[in-house]
Design a protein around this motif. Structure first.
Motif, short mmCIF file in Angstrom:
data_model
loop_
_atom_site.label_atom_id
_atom_site.label_comp_id
_atom_site.label_asym_id
_atom_site.label_seq_id
_atom_site.Cartn_x
_atom_site.Cartn_y
_atom_site.Cartn_z
N ARG A 3 -13.59 9.05 6.52
CA ARG A 3 -12.22 8.98 7.01
C ARG A 3 -11.28 8.27 6.03
NH1 ARG A 3 -9.59 9.33 12.04
NH2 ARG A 3 -11.45 10.12 13.03
N LEU A 4 -11.83 7.45 5.18
CA LEU A 4 -11.02 6.72 4.21
C LEU A 4 -10.21 7.65 3.32
CD1 LEU A 4 -13.01 3.79 2.57
CD2 LEU A 4 -10.90 3.67 3.87
N ILE A 5 -10.74 8.86 3.06
CA ILE A 5 -10.04 9.81 2.19
C ILE A 5 -8.62 10.07 2.68
CG2 ILE A 5 -10.01 12.25 1.46
CD1 ILE A 5 -11.91 10.65 -0.22
N SER A 6 -8.45 10.03 4.00
CA SER A 6 -7.11 10.31 4.54
C SER A 6 -6.08 9.32 4.00
CB SER A 6 -7.14 10.28 6.06
OG SER A 6 -7.48 8.98 6.50
N LYS A 7 -6.52 8.14 3.59
CA LYS A 7 -5.57 7.14 3.11
C LYS A 7 -5.01 7.47 1.74
CE LYS A 7 -7.18 3.74 6.08
NZ LYS A 7 -6.73 2.56 6.71
N ILE A 8 -5.71 8.31 0.97
CA ILE A 8 -5.19 8.63 -0.36
C ILE A 8 -4.77 10.09 -0.46
CG2 ILE A 8 -6.49 6.84 -1.60
CD1 ILE A 8 -8.05 9.86 -2.30
N SER A 9 -4.88 10.84 0.64
CA SER A 9 -4.66 12.29 0.53
C SER A 9 -3.27 12.63 0.00
CB SER A 9 -4.89 12.97 1.88
OG SER A 9 -3.97 12.48 2.81
N GLY B 165 0.79 -1.21 0.00
CA GLY B 165 0.00 0.00 0.00
C GLY B 165 0.82 1.25 0.00
N PRO B 166 0.24 2.45 0.06
CA PRO B 166 -1.21 2.64 0.09
C PRO B 166 -1.90 2.34 -1.26
CG PRO B 166 -0.09 4.76 0.02
CD PRO B 166 0.97 3.73 0.15
N ILE C 44 -12.58 15.88 0.41
CA ILE C 44 -11.45 15.80 -0.52
C ILE C 44 -10.70 17.14 -0.55
CG2 ILE C 44 -10.76 15.42 -2.93
CD1 ILE C 44 -13.36 13.68 -3.20
N ALA C 45 -11.48 18.24 -0.58
CA ALA C 45 -10.86 19.57 -0.57
C ALA C 45 -10.04 19.77 0.71
CB ALA C 45 -11.93 20.65 -0.68
#
Ligand code: ZN
Ligand code: ZN
Ligand code: ZN
Lengths: 240, 568
Positions: free
Chosen positions: A102-108, A31-32, A146-147
């Protein structure tokens, strides 16, 4: 709703550096984002249509829809991180419909790093707004999450002031022309002076025809915004 | 789903799912113009009343309104709180009476109201129900809200926060994912998400009525006769159900027919109008049992619910379901039979355990059925918290084959067929086809290759749980088309392989606990024609798991012999 992402990141930031990261799209151990998801979903070998963000062959600047004038016109450019399919589609669905913002934090980080190489730096970020009733029901606006992620990683300020005043029927079943018309009068800018002369990235989760981007960009232009770049996680792919 | 906070005359705080419900109810004095999550309304009510009755009799309405707004602003500063007074003109008609589309007493209304009895449903589940009946979402919500008004059902926040922290109200999970929402901190449960999201901003509909409380004539026509061993166990099950203990463990030998043992008690209970759940962690178990129930209980409506079931709403006091589906029921079963309690994904899953205990009526009976009880279950038995019922013998009255341990210092990783292995496999093959279990998927293909090379005249095949060709291969295996079959996990239920001989390669591998070893050895000698056969555990070391597995099987045989249930 201020700083949703700062709140998220405080708790998950340390996790970022943990040795074992699994791929957010397929659950594989590299990952990620594992090499095969990077290749299959992010498609770095393809270009993005400047008009609508669709994934196109690298030698093309515009897709055939945009070439024949059927694409959005109010934006300087639209771009998408990956192809709306497979694990990336599932990921966006989980964030949106299964209430896992919270998942967004994994691809930020990978998403931000990619975005800043694609688009010029701007004065700020505008998230495609959600209707008040929908926001009240869901509790968050995924575009705003996302922003916030981009704001956190890149330091670009979030600009508010655009509102969605009407809840239109779902875009899914409509044709291209209908989609564009369906959104007329949906968005308004509450404090126009505040946006005048600025350049912005307009953020959404997914784009298909670019109709939503176009409708928001139109009110931004009317309020004197000088440059608008559309940015989203995923878009369609031009066949053939 | 959100609710409108309303203040009624005499100043009682209530909530309603639609603005129209506030406007057209003459008791409503005023309401907040924007709807809110139920959790916030309940929290505010608790803050205001501090556990006392929820009315503010004798107080000034304006003061009450101010206090409510203040409390809500403490919860979340971003709320836009505007009080509205219902505008009721005498000519305006209530456009939302029950009776317009789905009227009280109307057939559809009645049918739906039967289907939701005893259920615990998310708003998404209710929307699914609306779709089934071609109704609008709000019609279903209105219908079930009517039950809430009648006091036979409740709305509860799906994830609730109390002084100790969050807890999912559907599965009991406390370790939830927090996120900052429009209303301040919110939480999503990650444990029961597979049956739809559960969050603190949403609600569950909890129907507190029993399924159907009338006794009915039940036609029970078993297509088999219980063996002496099954009869003994069956009588004990009946005693347990009529007795005072609330939990029991039915410990059966592999292949002894533990499911049928429950049928007579189930028939008796159904006749008394009781409701029964037969739950199993895996779908294949439910699909194996369903036709047997339907055959032995002709005409009786049996609900069959698994992750693949398209019709989630069925009728009948008898429910066969995978354990995840159990989370959709609320305190409505008199008896729960839980099959294969140690099998994945049930074992050690707190969420499902919580769900199972909440699907049971207070004072209901829970019977665990297993061939390989967990340490926790055996400890409960020892402490006297759980009754133990034994079923130690198979129908053919022959003892269970006791596994033999073969010490082998060679390595299995290199998948080399040494003379030690070749000799033993050749010898065993004389008694019947070979089933070779290996601990890892990565061993399957190389071992097939190596065995094919070694035994060119034999038919060698293999599979693992996620193999896309597993179905057809198992069919061929059942027909006896392979000389050797290499597999990882235990085979699906309902597969009896006549004359099969079992060999476990790397039996000392940590994935093979005593339960897995007993299950694998339990494949041998199931049918009457081939009641013998051998199970061989091959490994470098003798592990405690191997020891336990062998001693369990020996102990079953000893008990069966003492009870006169087998002949040597
Ligand atoms: Zn991947
Ligand atoms: Zn285009
Ligand atoms: Zn849960």
């Amino acid at each position: 709703m201020k700083g949703i992402f700062e709140e998220l990141v405080k708790a998950t930031r340390t996790l970022w550096y943990e040795a074992e990261q699994i791929c957010v799209f397929c659950g594989d151990k590299h990952g990620p984002i594992c090499p095969s998801c990077r290749a299959d979903l992010l498609r770095p070998e393809l270009g993005r249509c400047r008009g609508c963000g669709k994934l196109v062959l690298t030698e093309k600047t515009y897709c055939s829809d945009c070439v024949s004038g059927r694409g959005p016109k109010q934006l300087d450019q639209i771009t998408a991180w990956g192809h709306y399919s497979g694990g990336l589609k599932d990921f966006i669905h989980t964030v949106k419909y299964n209430t896992h913002p919270r998942l967004i934090s994994k691809i930020s980080r990978p998403f931000s790093e990619w975005a800043i190489r694609q688009l010029p730096a701007v004065d700020g970020l505008v998230a495609v707004p959600m209707h008040k009733a929908r926001l009240a029901e869901r509790g968050y606006n995924q575009a705003e999450v996302i922003a916030s992620a981009l704001h956190w990683e890149l330091g670009l300020p979030i600009l508010r002031g655009v509102e969605r005043i009407e809840q239109r029927s779902s875009q899914v079943l409509l044709s291209r022309q209908e989609r564009l018309r369906n959104l007329e009068g949906t968005f308004v800018v509450s404090k126009p002076g505040y946006l005048k002369g600025r350049s912005v990235w307009l953020i959404d989760d997914v784009t298909t025809t670019g109709a939503t981007f176009e409708a928001v960009a139109e009110v931004l232009r009317t309020s004197g915004v000088e440059a608008v770049y559309g940015l989203c996680l995923a878009a369609g792919l031009e066949k053939g | 789903m959100l609710f409108f906070l309303t203040i009624e005359d005499k100043y009682i705080l209530r909530f309603r799912p639609f603005e129209e419900r506030a406007i057209f109810d003459s008791r409503v004095v005023c309401y907040l113009s924007d709807p809110l999550p139920l959790a916030i309304i309940q929290w505010a009510a608790e803050q205001l009343t501090r556990g006392q009755a929820r009315d503010f009799c004798g107080e000034n309405l304006e003061i009450i309104k101010k206090r409510i707004s203040k409390v809500l602003n403490e919860y979340s500063s971003g709320l836009d709180l505007k009080w509205k007074v219902p505008e009721r003109s005498s000519s305006a008609e209530d456009s939302m009476t029950l009776g317009r589309e789905v009227g009280n007493g109307n057939e559809t209304w009645y049918a739906i109201n039967q289907l939701v009895r005893g259920k615990q449903l998310s708003v998404r589940d209710l929307r699914g129900l609306a779709k089934d009946f071609k109704l609008r979402d709000r019609e279903i919500i209105d219908l079930v809200h009517n039950n809430v008004l009648q006091g036979t059902a409740l709305w509860v926040p799906s994830v609730k926060r109390n002084s100790k922290g969050w807890q999912c109200q559907r599965c009991g999970e406390k370790d939830v994912e927090e996120w900052p929402s429009f209303y301040g901190l919110a939480a999503t449960c990650g444990s029961c998400g597979s049956i739809g999201p559960s969050t603190s901003l949403d609600v569950l509909y909890r129907d507190q009525r029993l399924f159907m409380n009338s006794s009915a004539k039940v036609l029970f026509q078993p297509h088999w006769r219980l063996t002496e061993a099954q009869n003994l166990a069956s009588e004990q099950v009946a005693e347990f159900i009529g007795g005072t203990s609330d939990k029991a463990l039915l410990w059966a030998a592999c292949g002894a027919g533990k499911t049928e043992v429950c049928f007579p008690s189930a028939a008796g209970a159904l006749e008394q109008g009781k409701s029964i759940l037969f739950a199993a962690p895996r779908q294949d178990v439910i699909y194996d049992i369903a036709p047997r129930f339907q055959r032995d209980f002709p005409d009786y409506p049996v609900q069959v619910l698994t992750g693949n079931t398209s019709n989630r709403f069925q009728l009948g006091n008898m429910v066969l379901a995978t354990t995840h589906q159990v989370l959709r029921f609320w305190q409505c079963f008199d008896i729960i039979f839980l099959d294969e309690m140690d099998a994945f994904p049930y074992r050690g899953n707190r969420a499902l355990d919580w769900g199972l205990n909440h699907a049971l009526r207070p004072g209901g009976k829970l019977l665990y059925l297993t061939a390989t009880p967990s340490t926790e279950a055996l400890t409960s038995v020892r402490k006297g918290e759980m009754l133990l019922i034994r079923l130690p013998a198979r129908h053919h009255r022959k003892p269970l084959p006791v596994p033999i341990w073969a010490k082998y210092s060679g390595s299995f990783e290199g998948n080399v067929c040494t003379s030690f292995l070749i000799e033993r496999l050749e010898l065993l093959r004389r008694s019947g086809p070979l089933l070779i279990f290996v601990p890892k998927i990565s061993w399957v293909a190389p071992w097939i290759k190596s065995l094919k090379k070694q035994f060119p005249y034999w038919s060698v095949e293999g599979s693992y749980s996620s193999d896309s060709e597993r179905g057809p291969k198992l069919k061929n295996l059942k027909k006896g088309q392979y000389d050797i079959f290499v597999s990882t996990t235990i085979l699906e239920r309902g597969i009896t392989l006549p004359g099969i001989q079992v060999v476990v390669f790397g039996a000392d591998h940590p994935v093979f606990d005593e339960r897995a070893l007993v299950q694998m050895a339990g494949r041998v000698g199931r049918s009457a024609e081939y009641s013998g056969g051998e199970a061989v555990f091959v490994s470098k070391n003798m592990t405690p798991a191997i020891k336990t597995a062998v001693s369990w099987i020996k102990e079953q045989n000893k008990l069966a012999l003492e009870l006169g249930l087998i002949q040597l």
